[in-house]
Design a protein around this motif. Structure first.
Motif, PDB file in Angstrom:
ATOM      1  N   LEU A 189       0.814  -1.220   0.000  1.00  0.00           N
ATOM      2  CA  LEU A 189       0.000   0.000   0.000  1.00  0.00           C
ATOM      3  C   LEU A 189       0.847   1.269   0.000  1.00  0.00           C
ATOM      4  O   LEU A 189       0.310   2.369   0.159  1.00  0.00           O
ATOM      5  CB  LEU A 189      -0.926   0.013   1.220  1.00  0.00           C
ATOM      6  N   ARG A 190       2.155   1.130  -0.166  1.00  0.00           N
ATOM      7  CA  ARG A 190       3.004   2.314  -0.192  1.00  0.00           C
ATOM      8  C   ARG A 190       2.602   3.229  -1.348  1.00  0.00           C
ATOM      9  O   ARG A 190       2.349   2.779  -2.448  1.00  0.00           O
ATOM     10  CB  ARG A 190       4.481   1.921  -0.332  1.00  0.00           C
ATOM     11  N   ASP A 191       2.548   4.513  -1.067  1.00  0.00           N
ATOM     12  CA  ASP A 191       2.220   5.540  -2.064  1.00  0.00           C
ATOM     13  C   ASP A 191       0.790   5.438  -2.578  1.00  0.00           C
ATOM     14  O   ASP A 191       0.445   6.071  -3.581  1.00  0.00           O
ATOM     15  CB  ASP A 191       3.193   5.494  -3.258  1.00  0.00           C
ATOM     16  N   ASN A 192      -0.062   4.636  -1.934  1.00  0.00           N
ATOM     17  CA  ASN A 192      -1.463   4.625  -2.349  1.00  0.00           C
ATOM     18  C   ASN A 192      -2.065   5.985  -2.042  1.00  0.00           C
ATOM     19  O   ASN A 192      -1.959   6.489  -0.934  1.00  0.00           O
ATOM     20  CB  ASN A 192      -2.227   3.518  -1.612  1.00  0.00           C
ATOM     21  N   GLY A 193      -2.683   6.571  -3.058  1.00  0.00           N
ATOM     22  CA  GLY A 193      -3.139   7.942  -2.903  1.00  0.00           C
ATOM     23  C   GLY A 193      -4.464   8.084  -2.191  1.00  0.00           C
ATOM     24  O   GLY A 193      -4.555   8.598  -1.090  1.00  0.00           O
ATOM     25  N   TRP A 194      -5.549   7.567  -2.775  1.00  0.00           N
ATOM     26  CA  TRP A 194      -6.886   7.781  -2.231  1.00  0.00           C
ATOM     27  C   TRP A 194      -7.850   6.972  -3.078  1.00  0.00           C
ATOM     28  O   TRP A 194      -7.442   6.162  -3.887  1.00  0.00           O
ATOM     29  CB  TRP A 194      -7.294   9.247  -2.281  1.00  0.00           C
ATOM     30  N   GLY A 195      -9.133   7.192  -2.883  1.00  0.00           N
ATOM     31  CA  GLY A 195     -10.100   6.502  -3.716  1.00  0.00           C
ATOM     32  C   GLY A 195     -11.415   6.291  -3.003  1.00  0.00           C
ATOM     33  O   GLY A 195     -11.741   6.990  -2.048  1.00  0.00           O
ATOM     34  N   TYR A 196     -12.162   5.296  -3.468  1.00  0.00           N
ATOM     35  CA  TYR A 196     -13.477   5.009  -2.928  1.00  0.00           C
ATOM     36  C   TYR A 196     -13.371   4.109  -1.694  1.00  0.00           C
ATOM     37  O   TYR A 196     -12.694   3.074  -1.721  1.00  0.00           O
ATOM     38  CB  TYR A 196     -14.334   4.298  -3.979  1.00  0.00           C
ATOM     39  N   LEU A 197     -14.081   4.494  -0.640  1.00  0.00           N
ATOM     40  CA  LEU A 197     -14.100   3.685   0.577  1.00  0.00           C
ATOM     41  C   LEU A 197     -14.688   2.304   0.296  1.00  0.00           C
ATOM     42  O   LEU A 197     -14.184   1.290   0.786  1.00  0.00           O
ATOM     43  CB  LEU A 197     -14.907   4.398   1.665  1.00  0.00           C
ATOM     44  N   ASN A 198     -15.754   2.254  -0.508  1.00  0.00           N
ATOM     45  CA  ASN A 198     -16.380   0.963  -0.806  1.00  0.00           C
ATOM     46  C   ASN A 198     -15.406  -0.004  -1.471  1.00  0.00           C
ATOM     47  O   ASN A 198     -15.462  -1.216  -1.228  1.00  0.00           O
ATOM     48  CB  ASN A 198     -17.593   1.164  -1.719  1.00  0.00           C
ATOM     49  N   SER A 199     -14.523   0.525  -2.297  1.00  0.00           N
ATOM     50  CA  SER A 199     -13.544  -0.322  -2.972  1.00  0.00           C
ATOM     51  C   SER A 199     -12.586  -0.947  -1.956  1.00  0.00           C
ATOM     52  O   SER A 199     -12.265  -2.142  -2.039  1.00  0.00           O
ATOM     53  CB  SER A 199     -12.754   0.498  -3.998  1.00  0.00           C
ATOM     54  N   ALA A 200     -12.152  -0.161  -0.989  1.00  0.00           N
ATOM     55  CA  ALA A 200     -11.264  -0.683   0.055  1.00  0.00           C
ATOM     56  C   ALA A 200     -11.983  -1.724   0.910  1.00  0.00           C
ATOM     57  O   ALA A 200     -11.397  -2.745   1.297  1.00  0.00           O
ATOM     58  CB  ALA A 200     -10.763   0.462   0.929  1.00  0.00           C
ATOM     59  N   VAL A 201     -13.251  -1.477   1.212  1.00  0.00           N
ATOM     60  CA  VAL A 201     -14.045  -2.428   2.004  1.00  0.00           C
ATOM     61  C   VAL A 201     -14.181  -3.753   1.264  1.00  0.00           C
ATOM     62  O   VAL A 201     -14.044  -4.840   1.858  1.00  0.00           O
ATOM     63  CB  VAL A 201     -15.433  -1.835   2.332  1.00  0.00           C
ATOM     64  N   ASN A 211     -19.400 -10.232   7.882  1.00  0.00           N
ATOM     65  CA  ASN A 211     -20.083  -9.499   8.956  1.00  0.00           C
ATOM     66  C   ASN A 211     -19.163  -9.054  10.088  1.00  0.00           C
ATOM     67  O   ASN A 211     -19.615  -8.817  11.200  1.00  0.00           O
ATOM     68  CB  ASN A 211     -21.241 -10.329   9.530  1.00  0.00           C
ATOM     69  N   LYS A 212     -17.892  -8.912   9.812  1.00  0.00           N
ATOM     70  CA  LYS A 212     -16.976  -8.332  10.789  1.00  0.00           C
ATOM     71  C   LYS A 212     -16.858  -6.831  10.505  1.00  0.00           C
ATOM     72  O   LYS A 212     -16.710  -6.417   9.349  1.00  0.00           O
ATOM     73  CB  LYS A 212     -15.589  -8.977  10.697  1.00  0.00           C
ATOM     74  N   PRO A 213     -16.906  -5.973  11.535  1.00  0.00           N
ATOM     75  CA  PRO A 213     -16.793  -4.521  11.298  1.00  0.00           C
ATOM     76  C   PRO A 213     -15.398  -4.154  10.803  1.00  0.00           C
ATOM     77  O   PRO A 213     -14.392  -4.610  11.356  1.00  0.00           O
ATOM     78  CB  PRO A 213     -17.072  -3.916  12.680  1.00  0.00           C
ATOM     79  N   LEU A 214     -15.338  -3.356   9.750  1.00  0.00           N
ATOM     80  CA  LEU A 214     -14.061  -2.964   9.152  1.00  0.00           C
ATOM     81  C   LEU A 214     -13.713  -1.505   9.449  1.00  0.00           C
ATOM     82  O   LEU A 214     -12.578  -1.179   9.774  1.00  0.00           O
ATOM     83  CB  LEU A 214     -14.098  -3.183   7.637  1.00  0.00           C
ATOM     84  N   VAL A 215     -14.680  -0.630   9.284  1.00  0.00           N
ATOM     85  CA  VAL A 215     -14.420   0.802   9.485  1.00  0.00           C
ATOM     86  C   VAL A 215     -15.749   1.498   9.765  1.00  0.00           C
ATOM     87  O   VAL A 215     -16.800   1.053   9.307  1.00  0.00           O
ATOM     88  CB  VAL A 215     -13.736   1.424   8.236  1.00  0.00           C
ATOM     89  N   THR A 216     -15.687   2.581  10.542  1.00  0.00           N
ATOM     90  CA  THR A 216     -16.884   3.376  10.828  1.00  0.00           C
ATOM     91  C   THR A 216     -16.637   4.824  10.428  1.00  0.00           C
ATOM     92  O   THR A 216     -15.601   5.394  10.776  1.00  0.00           O
ATOM     93  CB  THR A 216     -17.236   3.315  12.327  1.00  0.00           C
ATOM     94  N   LEU A 224     -26.134   9.418  12.011  1.00  0.00           N
ATOM     95  CA  LEU A 224     -25.651   9.215  10.649  1.00  0.00           C
ATOM     96  C   LEU A 224     -24.418   8.317  10.582  1.00  0.00           C
ATOM     97  O   LEU A 224     -23.970   7.964   9.490  1.00  0.00           O
ATOM     98  CB  LEU A 224     -25.327  10.575  10.011  1.00  0.00           C
ATOM     99  N   ASN A 225     -23.848   7.976  11.739  1.00  0.00           N
ATOM    100  CA  ASN A 225     -22.671   7.108  11.740  1.00  0.00           C
ATOM    101  C   ASN A 225     -22.955   5.815  10.977  1.00  0.00           C
ATOM    102  O   ASN A 225     -24.056   5.263  11.070  1.00  0.00           O
ATOM    103  CB  ASN A 225     -22.245   6.771  13.169  1.00  0.00           C
ATOM    104  N   ASN A 226     -21.966   5.352  10.249  1.00  0.00           N
ATOM    105  CA  ASN A 226     -22.170   4.173   9.410  1.00  0.00           C
ATOM    106  C   ASN A 226     -20.987   3.230   9.548  1.00  0.00           C
ATOM    107  O   ASN A 226     -19.839   3.625   9.346  1.00  0.00           O
ATOM    108  CB  ASN A 226     -22.340   4.596   7.946  1.00  0.00           C
ATOM    109  N   THR A 227     -21.266   2.002   9.925  1.00  0.00           N
ATOM    110  CA  THR A 227     -20.228   0.983  10.029  1.00  0.00           C
ATOM    111  C   THR A 227     -20.285   0.072   8.815  1.00  0.00           C
ATOM    112  O   THR A 227     -21.353  -0.416   8.435  1.00  0.00           O
ATOM    113  CB  THR A 227     -20.406   0.148  11.313  1.00  0.00           C
ATOM    114  N   TYR A 228     -19.135  -0.156   8.208  1.00  0.00           N
ATOM    115  CA  TYR A 228     -19.029  -1.025   7.039  1.00  0.00           C
ATOM    116  C   TYR A 228     -18.529  -2.396   7.499  1.00  0.00           C
ATOM    117  O   TYR A 228     -17.540  -2.491   8.233  1.00  0.00           O
ATOM    118  CB  TYR A 228     -18.069  -0.433   6.013  1.00  0.00           C
ATOM    119  N   TYR A 229     -19.203  -3.424   7.033  1.00  0.00           N
ATOM    120  CA  TYR A 229     -18.863  -4.785   7.436  1.00  0.00           C
ATOM    121  C   TYR A 229     -18.319  -5.582   6.249  1.00  0.00           C
ATOM    122  O   TYR A 229     -18.636  -5.294   5.091  1.00  0.00           O
ATOM    123  CB  TYR A 229     -20.116  -5.504   7.983  1.00  0.00           C
ATOM    124  N   SER A 230     -17.504  -6.575   6.565  1.00  0.00           N
ATOM    125  CA  SER A 230     -16.997  -7.445   5.502  1.00  0.00           C
ATOM    126  C   SER A 230     -18.149  -8.215   4.888  1.00  0.00           C
ATOM    127  O   SER A 230     -19.125  -8.575   5.567  1.00  0.00           O
ATOM    128  CB  SER A 230     -15.945  -8.402   6.057  1.00  0.00           C
TER     129      SER A 230
END
Length: 233
Positions: A189-201, A211-216, A224-230
């Protein structure tokens, strides 16, 4: 007041005035992560996230003197012309970038391929400004890449960006490893710039059970808080 008293009020572009007011309001927050984007700039930004853009191939952030280079993309005109991380660009084609937002500054540097831009640069160990003339080009960077490791049991995948199709490309590369002797995988992941959160999830989901929590993502209003699950295991 402007509409009533400005001498050339009949020449005012109301939409530009509205955009200017909003832009000034957002800038007053002094938050480099908050920025107003017009529909035109938003479209360009989305094109970048889809891997479709032209320019010099450098990722930048706002700096009090202009913009500062955060990373230089592989195979880019910026890299070929000696642009380095931490370079501070103060002018582009003679235009002072100090008072411009990062998006406004970028608009003076990128587009279109085949044209040239002259940058005035501050580099910390140089006693004088550097002047670089760079020919813009179509930036073609794979979001996912690999290389052959000396150890046949190790697979290597580098993630340059989290673009729209990165998850699918990543999975294709993972599947290609199944036919080999791969026992271990390096995800670089060195020098990875940015992008879509959904893609990383989606990519994390290939390695973490369902169904494991990955990021909130957290908001001022906690409702409005949103937790993304595997997903898809």
């Amino acid at each position: 007041i402007v509409s009533q008293n400005y001498y050339s009020s009949d020449e005012i572009d109301k939409k530009n005035v509205q955009y200017g007011v909003i832009d000034g309001f957002v800038k007053s927050l002094w938050d480099k992560f908050s920025e107003f984007m017009t529909p035109e700039i938003t479209k360009e930004f989305e094109n970048t996230l889809n891997g479709d853009f032209e320019g010099i191939g450098a990722v930048i952030n706002k700096h009090e003197l202009g913009i500062i280079v955060d990373r230089v993309l592989k195979w880019s005109p910026a890299l070929q012309n000696g642009i380095l991380k931490w370079d501070i660009v103060v002018e582009a084609n003679g235009i002072d970038l100090k008072e411009l937002s990062s998006n406004e500054a970028v608009n003076h540097i990128k587009w279109p391929a085949g044209t040239k831009v002259t940058l005035k640069i501050i580099r910390s160990w140089e006693s004088d400004f550097l002047i670089k003339e760079i020919q813009r080009d179509k930036i073609k960077i794979p979001s996912v890449d690999t290389l052959d490791m000396k150890d046949e049991e190790i697979g290597y995948i580098t993630l340059n960006m989290f673009w729209e199709n990165t998850s699918r490309e990543f999975l294709e590369m993972l599947n290609s490893f199944q036919d080999d002797k791969i026992k271990w995988i390096i995800v670089d992941l060195r020098d990875n710039g940015w992008g879509y959160l959904n893609s990383a999830v989606e990519i994390l989901s290939y390695f973490i059970e369902n169904n494991k929590p990955l990021v909130t993502t957290k908001y001022k209003d906690s409702i409005l808080n949103n937790t993304y699950y595997s997903e898809n295991n």
